[in-house]
Scaffold this active site. Structure first.
Site, mmCIF file in Angstrom:
data_model
loop_
_atom_site.group_PDB
_atom_site.id
_atom_site.type_symbol
_atom_site.label_atom_id
_atom_site.label_comp_id
_atom_site.label_asym_id
_atom_site.label_seq_id
_atom_site.Cartn_x
_atom_site.Cartn_y
_atom_site.Cartn_z
ATOM 1 N N MET A 26 0.845 -1.199 0.000
ATOM 2 C CA MET A 26 0.000 0.000 0.000
ATOM 3 C C MET A 26 0.882 1.251 0.000
ATOM 4 O O MET A 26 0.443 2.336 0.397
ATOM 5 C CB MET A 26 -0.939 -0.005 1.200
ATOM 6 C CG MET A 26 -1.884 -1.208 1.155
ATOM 7 S SD MET A 26 -3.439 -0.932 2.001
ATOM 8 C CE MET A 26 -2.867 -0.667 3.652
ATOM 9 N N GLY A 32 11.200 -2.994 5.127
ATOM 10 C CA GLY A 32 10.414 -4.235 5.216
ATOM 11 C C GLY A 32 9.967 -4.641 3.821
ATOM 12 O O GLY A 32 10.144 -5.803 3.405
ATOM 13 N N HIS A 33 9.407 -3.688 3.079
ATOM 14 C CA HIS A 33 8.984 -3.970 1.697
ATOM 15 C C HIS A 33 10.194 -4.398 0.864
ATOM 16 O O HIS A 33 10.109 -5.326 0.059
ATOM 17 C CB HIS A 33 8.369 -2.719 1.059
ATOM 18 C CG HIS A 33 7.125 -2.227 1.734
ATOM 19 N ND1 HIS A 33 7.000 -0.940 2.216
ATOM 20 C CD2 HIS A 33 5.943 -2.825 2.000
ATOM 21 C CE1 HIS A 33 5.804 -0.779 2.754
ATOM 22 N NE2 HIS A 33 5.142 -1.906 2.638
ATOM 23 N N GLN A 57 -10.455 -2.325 2.415
ATOM 24 C CA GLN A 57 -9.970 -3.018 3.606
ATOM 25 C C GLN A 57 -9.859 -2.093 4.824
ATOM 26 O O GLN A 57 -9.376 -2.511 5.865
ATOM 27 C CB GLN A 57 -8.641 -3.719 3.333
ATOM 28 C CG GLN A 57 -7.450 -2.798 3.158
ATOM 29 C CD GLN A 57 -6.224 -3.580 2.731
ATOM 30 O OE1 GLN A 57 -6.175 -4.132 1.640
ATOM 31 N NE2 GLN A 57 -5.221 -3.641 3.603
ATOM 32 N N LYS A 146 5.170 -9.849 9.576
ATOM 33 C CA LYS A 146 4.721 -8.728 10.417
ATOM 34 C C LYS A 146 3.181 -8.728 10.494
ATOM 35 O O LYS A 146 2.604 -8.475 11.545
ATOM 36 C CB LYS A 146 5.261 -7.437 9.798
ATOM 37 C CG LYS A 146 4.460 -6.206 9.971
ATOM 38 C CD LYS A 146 4.831 -5.487 11.238
ATOM 39 C CE LYS A 146 4.130 -4.173 11.403
ATOM 40 N NZ LYS A 146 2.888 -4.013 10.735
ATOM 41 N N ASP A 147 2.541 -9.004 9.344
ATOM 42 C CA ASP A 147 1.078 -9.085 9.294
ATOM 43 C C ASP A 147 0.712 -10.571 9.228
ATOM 44 O O ASP A 147 0.257 -11.070 8.209
ATOM 45 C CB ASP A 147 0.560 -8.333 8.067
ATOM 46 C CG ASP A 147 1.020 -6.889 8.071
ATOM 47 O OD1 ASP A 147 0.352 -6.071 8.688
ATOM 48 O OD2 ASP A 147 2.087 -6.586 7.487
ATOM 49 N N LEU A 180 9.250 -2.373 11.294
ATOM 50 C CA LEU A 180 9.016 -1.295 10.318
ATOM 51 C C LEU A 180 7.576 -1.391 9.825
ATOM 52 O O LEU A 180 7.037 -2.479 9.628
ATOM 53 C CB LEU A 180 9.993 -1.406 9.151
ATOM 54 C CG LEU A 180 11.466 -1.290 9.513
ATOM 55 C CD1 LEU A 180 12.327 -1.299 8.261
ATOM 56 C CD2 LEU A 180 11.750 -0.026 10.318
ATOM 57 N N ARG A 183 2.824 2.827 8.899
ATOM 58 C CA ARG A 183 2.139 3.611 9.934
ATOM 59 C C ARG A 183 3.113 4.299 10.890
ATOM 60 O O ARG A 183 2.727 5.255 11.562
ATOM 61 C CB ARG A 183 1.177 2.725 10.728
ATOM 62 C CG ARG A 183 -0.055 2.321 9.934
ATOM 63 C CD ARG A 183 -0.926 1.380 10.738
ATOM 64 N NE ARG A 183 -1.925 0.741 9.905
ATOM 65 C CZ ARG A 183 -3.102 1.262 9.598
ATOM 66 N NH1 ARG A 183 -3.442 2.423 10.098
ATOM 67 N NH2 ARG A 183 -3.948 0.631 8.821
HETATM 68 P P1 AMP Z 1 1.697 -2.869 3.489
HETATM 69 O O1 AMP Z 1 2.239 -1.904 2.482
HETATM 70 O O2 AMP Z 1 1.813 -2.405 4.905
HETATM 71 O O3 AMP Z 1 0.326 -3.370 3.111
HETATM 72 O O4 AMP Z 1 2.653 -4.144 3.419
HETATM 73 C C1 AMP Z 1 2.945 -4.798 2.225
HETATM 74 C C2 AMP Z 1 3.674 -6.078 2.526
HETATM 75 O O5 AMP Z 1 4.879 -5.784 3.232
HETATM 76 C C3 AMP Z 1 2.859 -7.027 3.429
HETATM 77 O O6 AMP Z 1 3.049 -8.351 2.984
HETATM 78 C C4 AMP Z 1 3.481 -6.801 4.778
HETATM 79 O O7 AMP Z 1 3.362 -7.906 5.649
HETATM 80 C C5 AMP Z 1 4.930 -6.556 4.411
HETATM 81 N N1 AMP Z 1 5.613 -5.828 5.483
HETATM 82 C C6 AMP Z 1 5.210 -4.676 6.066
HETATM 83 N N2 AMP Z 1 6.067 -4.332 7.055
HETATM 84 C C7 AMP Z 1 7.028 -5.295 7.089
HETATM 85 C C8 AMP Z 1 8.194 -5.514 7.888
HETATM 86 N N3 AMP Z 1 8.559 -4.678 8.850
HETATM 87 N N4 AMP Z 1 8.947 -6.604 7.634
HETATM 88 C C9 AMP Z 1 8.596 -7.479 6.650
HETATM 89 N N5 AMP Z 1 7.505 -7.331 5.865
HETATM 90 C C10 AMP Z 1 6.737 -6.244 6.080
#
Ligand code: AMP
Length: 271
Positions: A26, A32-33, A57, A146-147, A180, A183
Protein backbone atom coordinates in the site's frame (compact mmCIF):
# COMPACT_ATOMS: atom_id res chain seq x y z
CA UNK A 1 11.88 -0.25 -13.86
CA UNK A 2 8.69 0.11 -15.84
CA UNK A 3 5.79 2.01 -14.31
CA UNK A 4 2.41 0.55 -15.26
CA UNK A 5 -0.67 2.71 -14.85
CA UNK A 6 -3.52 0.52 -16.15
CA UNK A 7 -4.47 -3.08 -16.87
CA UNK A 8 -4.06 -2.91 -20.66
CA UNK A 9 -0.47 -1.86 -20.23
CA UNK A 10 -0.02 -4.48 -17.48
CA UNK A 11 -1.22 -7.37 -19.63
CA UNK A 12 1.01 -6.27 -22.49
CA UNK A 13 4.10 -5.80 -20.32
CA UNK A 14 3.75 -9.10 -18.44
CA UNK A 15 2.77 -11.35 -21.36
CA UNK A 16 6.32 -12.63 -22.05
CA UNK A 17 7.02 -13.56 -18.44
CA UNK A 18 5.77 -16.49 -16.42
CA UNK A 19 8.32 -16.67 -13.60
CA UNK A 20 6.93 -13.60 -11.92
CA UNK A 21 7.36 -12.61 -8.27
CA UNK A 22 4.78 -10.22 -6.88
CA UNK A 23 5.05 -7.88 -3.89
CA UNK A 24 1.69 -6.23 -3.16
CA UNK A 25 1.95 -3.06 -1.02
CA UNK A 26 0.00 0.00 0.00
CA UNK A 27 3.05 2.24 -0.47
CA UNK A 28 4.95 4.11 2.22
CA UNK A 29 7.84 1.95 1.04
CA UNK A 30 10.37 0.99 3.72
CA UNK A 31 13.06 -1.63 4.31
CA UNK A 32 10.41 -4.24 5.22
CA UNK A 33 8.98 -3.97 1.70
CA UNK A 34 12.50 -4.00 0.26
CA UNK A 35 13.27 -7.32 2.00
CA UNK A 36 10.26 -8.87 0.24
CA UNK A 37 11.48 -7.40 -3.05
CA UNK A 38 14.98 -8.81 -2.48
CA UNK A 39 13.58 -12.27 -1.85
CA UNK A 40 11.44 -12.09 -4.99
CA UNK A 41 14.43 -10.91 -6.97
CA UNK A 42 16.41 -13.94 -5.78
CA UNK A 43 13.68 -16.53 -6.38
CA UNK A 44 11.97 -15.21 -9.55
CA UNK A 45 13.07 -14.00 -12.96
CA UNK A 46 11.03 -10.77 -12.79
CA UNK A 47 9.63 -8.81 -9.86
CA UNK A 48 6.51 -6.68 -9.87
CA UNK A 49 5.52 -4.40 -6.98
CA UNK A 50 2.03 -2.95 -6.70
CA UNK A 51 1.11 0.18 -4.78
CA UNK A 52 -2.61 0.40 -4.11
CA UNK A 53 -4.25 1.78 -0.99
CA UNK A 54 -7.26 -0.51 -1.04
CA UNK A 55 -10.23 1.45 0.35
CA UNK A 56 -12.24 -1.75 0.87
CA UNK A 57 -9.97 -3.02 3.61
CA UNK A 58 -10.31 0.08 5.78
CA UNK A 59 -13.02 -0.17 8.38
CA UNK A 60 -12.45 3.44 9.42
CA UNK A 61 -12.68 6.46 7.09
CA UNK A 62 -10.19 8.56 9.03
CA UNK A 63 -7.64 5.73 8.97
CA UNK A 64 -7.97 5.59 5.17
CA UNK A 65 -7.64 9.37 4.85
CA UNK A 66 -4.59 9.53 7.12
CA UNK A 67 -2.81 6.51 5.59
CA UNK A 68 0.69 7.70 4.50
CA UNK A 69 0.91 8.28 0.75
CA UNK A 70 4.02 9.52 -1.06
CA UNK A 71 4.17 7.95 -4.49
CA UNK A 72 7.10 10.07 -5.73
CA UNK A 73 9.29 9.06 -2.81
CA UNK A 74 8.16 5.41 -3.12
CA UNK A 75 9.11 5.28 -6.81
CA UNK A 76 12.49 6.82 -6.05
CA UNK A 77 13.26 4.18 -3.40
CA UNK A 78 12.07 1.32 -5.63
CA UNK A 79 14.12 2.55 -8.57
CA UNK A 80 17.22 2.96 -6.42
CA UNK A 81 16.91 -0.64 -5.19
CA UNK A 82 17.50 -1.85 -8.78
CA UNK A 83 15.54 -4.98 -7.86
CA UNK A 84 12.15 -4.06 -9.33
CA UNK A 85 11.20 -4.73 -12.95
CA UNK A 86 7.63 -3.41 -12.86
CA UNK A 87 5.64 -1.12 -10.58
CA UNK A 88 1.87 -1.45 -10.95
CA UNK A 89 -0.12 1.61 -9.84
CA UNK A 90 -3.72 0.59 -10.50
CA UNK A 91 -6.72 2.88 -10.22
CA UNK A 92 -9.78 1.75 -8.30
CA UNK A 93 -11.51 0.76 -11.55
CA UNK A 94 -8.59 -1.43 -12.66
CA UNK A 95 -9.13 -3.61 -9.61
CA UNK A 96 -12.88 -3.44 -9.17
CA UNK A 97 -13.82 -3.45 -12.85
CA UNK A 98 -16.37 -6.26 -12.68
CA UNK A 99 -18.41 -4.44 -9.97
CA UNK A 100 -19.58 -7.84 -8.69
CA UNK A 101 -20.13 -7.79 -4.97
CA UNK A 102 -17.46 -9.79 -3.15
CA UNK A 103 -18.66 -13.10 -1.77
CA UNK A 104 -15.84 -13.40 0.72
CA UNK A 105 -16.78 -14.29 4.27
CA UNK A 106 -14.51 -15.34 7.10
CA UNK A 107 -15.05 -18.62 8.92
CA UNK A 108 -16.14 -18.23 12.53
CA UNK A 109 -12.85 -19.63 13.81
CA UNK A 110 -10.96 -16.93 11.88
CA UNK A 111 -12.85 -14.03 13.44
CA UNK A 112 -10.09 -13.51 15.97
CA UNK A 113 -7.24 -11.01 16.57
CA UNK A 114 -7.50 -8.18 13.98
CA UNK A 115 -10.57 -9.76 12.36
CA UNK A 116 -12.43 -9.21 15.62
CA UNK A 117 -11.33 -5.60 16.05
CA UNK A 118 -11.41 -4.45 12.40
CA UNK A 119 -14.74 -5.65 11.06
CA UNK A 120 -14.62 -6.23 7.30
CA UNK A 121 -10.87 -5.64 7.09
CA UNK A 122 -9.78 -9.13 6.02
CA UNK A 123 -12.80 -9.56 3.75
CA UNK A 124 -11.40 -6.48 1.93
CA UNK A 125 -7.86 -7.85 1.97
CA UNK A 126 -8.91 -11.26 0.62
CA UNK A 127 -11.06 -9.63 -2.04
CA UNK A 128 -8.22 -7.41 -3.32
CA UNK A 129 -5.70 -10.27 -3.16
CA UNK A 130 -8.04 -12.43 -5.24
CA UNK A 131 -8.40 -9.64 -7.77
CA UNK A 132 -4.66 -8.83 -7.87
CA UNK A 133 -3.74 -12.51 -8.27
CA UNK A 134 -6.19 -12.89 -11.15
CA UNK A 135 -4.83 -9.77 -12.86
CA UNK A 136 -1.06 -10.20 -12.25
CA UNK A 137 -0.96 -14.03 -12.39
CA UNK A 138 2.31 -14.29 -10.45
CA UNK A 139 4.13 -17.54 -9.73
CA UNK A 140 4.95 -16.38 -6.23
CA UNK A 141 3.60 -13.69 -3.90
CA UNK A 142 5.86 -12.36 -1.14
CA UNK A 143 4.23 -11.32 2.13
CA UNK A 144 5.53 -10.27 5.53
CA UNK A 145 5.18 -12.14 8.83
CA UNK A 146 4.72 -8.73 10.42
CA UNK A 147 1.08 -9.08 9.29
CA UNK A 148 0.92 -12.71 10.35
CA UNK A 149 -2.86 -13.13 10.33
CA UNK A 150 -3.05 -11.54 6.89
CA UNK A 151 -0.36 -13.90 5.61
CA UNK A 152 -2.20 -16.88 7.16
CA UNK A 153 -5.59 -15.95 5.67
CA UNK A 154 -4.28 -14.97 2.21
CA UNK A 155 -2.27 -18.20 1.97
CA UNK A 156 -5.36 -20.25 2.83
CA UNK A 157 -7.60 -18.29 0.44
CA UNK A 158 -5.25 -18.39 -2.58
CA UNK A 159 -4.40 -22.08 -2.08
CA UNK A 160 -8.08 -22.89 -2.74
CA UNK A 161 -8.12 -21.17 -6.14
CA UNK A 162 -4.72 -20.59 -7.72
CA UNK A 163 -1.35 -22.21 -8.32
CA UNK A 164 0.37 -19.08 -7.02
CA UNK A 165 2.51 -19.75 -3.94
CA UNK A 166 2.58 -17.35 -1.01
CA UNK A 167 6.12 -16.98 0.39
CA UNK A 168 6.41 -15.76 4.01
CA UNK A 169 9.15 -13.21 4.78
CA UNK A 170 10.63 -12.36 8.18
CA UNK A 171 9.74 -9.12 9.94
CA UNK A 172 12.30 -6.37 9.41
CA UNK A 173 12.97 -4.20 12.48
CA UNK A 174 14.92 -1.00 13.11
CA UNK A 175 17.96 -0.85 15.40
CA UNK A 176 15.64 -0.58 18.42
CA UNK A 177 13.70 -3.67 17.28
CA UNK A 178 10.65 -1.65 16.25
CA UNK A 179 8.88 -3.50 13.41
CA UNK A 180 9.02 -1.30 10.32
CA UNK A 181 5.58 -0.17 9.16
CA UNK A 182 4.22 2.57 6.93
CA UNK A 183 2.14 3.61 9.93
CA UNK A 184 5.35 4.47 11.81
CA UNK A 185 5.53 7.55 9.54
CA UNK A 186 2.51 8.82 11.50
CA UNK A 187 4.31 8.57 14.86
CA UNK A 188 6.37 11.15 16.72
CA UNK A 189 9.93 10.36 17.77
CA UNK A 190 8.94 9.93 21.42
CA UNK A 191 6.16 7.50 20.39
CA UNK A 192 8.80 5.34 18.70
CA UNK A 193 10.84 5.31 21.92
CA UNK A 194 7.79 3.87 23.69
CA UNK A 195 7.15 1.36 20.88
CA UNK A 196 10.74 0.11 21.35
CA UNK A 197 10.17 -0.21 25.13
CA UNK A 198 6.95 -2.13 24.53
CA UNK A 199 8.76 -4.56 22.24
CA UNK A 200 11.40 -5.18 24.91
CA UNK A 201 8.66 -5.88 27.42
CA UNK A 202 6.96 -8.27 24.98
CA UNK A 203 10.20 -10.24 24.64
CA UNK A 204 10.24 -10.58 28.45
CA UNK A 205 6.60 -11.60 28.55
CA UNK A 206 7.16 -14.28 25.91
CA UNK A 207 10.14 -15.63 27.88
CA UNK A 208 8.18 -15.70 31.13
CA UNK A 209 5.21 -17.50 29.61
CA UNK A 210 7.25 -20.73 29.77
CA UNK A 211 6.75 -21.11 33.51
CA UNK A 212 3.10 -20.09 33.64
CA UNK A 213 0.22 -22.49 34.20
CA UNK A 214 -2.52 -19.95 33.52
CA UNK A 215 -1.27 -18.16 30.41
CA UNK A 216 -4.48 -16.26 29.80
CA UNK A 217 -4.47 -14.88 33.35
CA UNK A 218 -0.78 -13.97 33.09
CA UNK A 219 -1.34 -12.14 29.79
CA UNK A 220 -4.32 -10.24 31.20
CA UNK A 221 -2.12 -8.97 34.01
CA UNK A 222 0.62 -8.00 31.56
CA UNK A 223 -1.93 -6.20 29.42
CA UNK A 224 -3.01 -4.09 32.38
CA UNK A 225 0.61 -3.30 33.20
CA UNK A 226 1.42 -2.26 29.62
CA UNK A 227 -1.70 -0.08 29.49
CA UNK A 228 -0.84 1.67 32.74
CA UNK A 229 2.87 2.07 32.07
CA UNK A 230 2.67 3.35 28.52
CA UNK A 231 -0.82 4.90 28.32
CA UNK A 232 -1.76 2.79 25.32
CA UNK A 233 -5.03 1.13 24.38
CA UNK A 234 -4.59 -2.58 23.71
CA UNK A 235 -6.94 -4.49 21.40
CA UNK A 236 -5.39 -7.88 22.17
CA UNK A 237 -2.36 -9.60 23.66
CA UNK A 238 -2.62 -13.32 22.95
CA UNK A 239 -0.43 -16.38 22.52
CA UNK A 240 -1.53 -18.36 19.49
CA UNK A 241 -0.39 -21.40 17.52
CA UNK A 242 1.35 -20.43 14.29
CA UNK A 243 -0.24 -23.26 12.26
CA UNK A 244 -3.92 -22.71 13.06
CA UNK A 245 -3.97 -19.48 15.11
CA UNK A 246 -5.75 -21.25 17.97
CA UNK A 247 -5.05 -20.03 21.51
CA UNK A 248 -1.88 -21.79 22.78
CA UNK A 249 -1.34 -23.36 26.14
CA UNK A 250 2.44 -23.45 25.75
CA UNK A 251 5.21 -21.55 23.95
CA UNK A 252 5.69 -24.40 21.45
CA UNK A 253 4.91 -23.40 17.83
CA UNK A 254 3.43 -20.20 19.17
CA UNK A 255 3.68 -16.48 18.76
CA UNK A 256 2.64 -13.65 20.98
CA UNK A 257 0.31 -11.31 19.08
CA UNK A 258 -0.39 -7.71 19.99
CA UNK A 259 -2.42 -4.82 18.55
CA UNK A 260 -2.42 -1.47 20.31
CA UNK A 261 -3.10 2.19 19.78
CA UNK A 262 -0.46 4.82 20.46
CA UNK A 263 -1.11 8.47 19.68
CA UNK A 264 -4.23 7.33 17.77
CA UNK A 265 -2.13 5.11 15.46
CA UNK A 266 -2.90 1.37 15.52
CA UNK A 267 0.16 -0.88 15.50
CA UNK A 268 0.46 -4.66 15.36
CA UNK A 269 3.35 -6.99 16.01
CA UNK A 270 4.07 -10.63 16.77
CA UNK A 271 7.07 -12.52 18.13
P1 AMP B 1 1.70 -2.87 3.49
O1 AMP B 1 2.24 -1.90 2.48
O2 AMP B 1 1.81 -2.41 4.90
O3 AMP B 1 0.33 -3.37 3.11
O4 AMP B 1 2.65 -4.14 3.42
C1 AMP B 1 2.95 -4.80 2.23
C2 AMP B 1 3.67 -6.08 2.53
O5 AMP B 1 4.88 -5.78 3.23
C3 AMP B 1 2.86 -7.03 3.43
O6 AMP B 1 3.05 -8.35 2.98
C4 AMP B 1 3.48 -6.80 4.78
O7 AMP B 1 3.36 -7.91 5.65
C5 AMP B 1 4.93 -6.56 4.41
N1 AMP B 1 5.61 -5.83 5.48
C6 AMP B 1 5.21 -4.68 6.07
N2 AMP B 1 6.07 -4.33 7.05
C7 AMP B 1 7.03 -5.29 7.09
C8 AMP B 1 8.19 -5.51 7.89
N3 AMP B 1 8.56 -4.68 8.85
N4 AMP B 1 8.95 -6.60 7.63
C9 AMP B 1 8.60 -7.48 6.65
N5 AMP B 1 7.51 -7.33 5.87
C10 AMP B 1 6.74 -6.24 6.08
Amino acid sequence: MKIILNNTSLFESLRPFNDLGFVPTMGGIHKGHLSLINKSNKLCKKTIVSIFVNPKQFNNKKDLKDYPRNIKKDLKILKKSKKVDFVYLPKFKDIYEDKKKSKITLQRKDKILCAKFRKGHFEGVLDVMNKLTKIVKPKKIFMGEKDFQQLYLVKKELAKKYRTKVIPCKTVRDKNKVALSSRNFLLKKNNLVIVAKIFKKLVDIKKNIKNKKNIRGFLNLQKKELKNNYKIKIDYLELRNINNLKISRSNKNSRLFIAYHINKVRLIDNL
